[in-house]
Design a protein around this motif. Sequence first.
Motif, short mmCIF file in Angstrom:
data_model
loop_
_atom_site.label_atom_id
_atom_site.label_comp_id
_atom_site.label_asym_id
_atom_site.label_seq_id
_atom_site.Cartn_x
_atom_site.Cartn_y
_atom_site.Cartn_z
N ALA A 44 0.82 -1.21 0.00
CA ALA A 44 0.00 0.00 0.00
C ALA A 44 0.85 1.26 0.00
O ALA A 44 0.58 2.22 -0.75
CB ALA A 44 -0.94 -0.02 1.21
N LEU A 45 1.90 1.29 0.82
CA LEU A 45 2.78 2.46 0.88
C LEU A 45 3.48 2.67 -0.46
O LEU A 45 3.54 3.79 -0.97
CB LEU A 45 3.82 2.30 1.99
N ASN A 46 4.02 1.60 -1.04
CA ASN A 46 4.71 1.73 -2.32
C ASN A 46 3.77 2.18 -3.42
O ASN A 46 4.14 3.01 -4.26
CB ASN A 46 5.42 0.42 -2.67
N THR A 47 2.55 1.69 -3.42
CA THR A 47 1.56 2.12 -4.42
C THR A 47 1.25 3.60 -4.25
O THR A 47 1.22 4.35 -5.24
CB THR A 47 0.28 1.28 -4.30
N ALA A 48 1.05 4.05 -3.02
CA ALA A 48 0.78 5.47 -2.78
C ALA A 48 1.96 6.34 -3.21
O ALA A 48 1.77 7.40 -3.83
CB ALA A 48 0.46 5.70 -1.31
#
Length: 130
Positions: A44-48
């Motif tokens: 999720a962090l990498n996608t954001a």
Amino acid sequence: MCVYQALLTQDPQEGGFLVTFRDFPEVITQGESASEAMANAVDALNTAFIYRVLDGEPIPKPSKARAGEQGVSIRTQVLLKFHIKQAMDKAEVSRTEMALRMNLSESSVRRMLDLREPTKVERLECALLT
């Protein structure tokens, strides 16, 4: 390494665990177990991060850890591509110019710089040295 702090809490209503980030308030994920929730937090962090870059939104500097928080890293390949693109922009080097310097096609450089696409480490190393 670029590490952002995540807060892992038990979700009393739904069960399982919830993960949130102070520096990326839009990122909320969960999992049935703490380990599943933290694994989902990495994605999720990498996608954001990727979509903030693509949308031209600011990337916050990682905050210092507070009690109860755990560090989550941006993937090395994503960071390398991000910094290569920043260096190219600062030096006013176009994708076409980078392609000439690296003896590649412009489309290969475009794919290399795409934060969503995997790239061989050797190609990224070459770009850093160019």
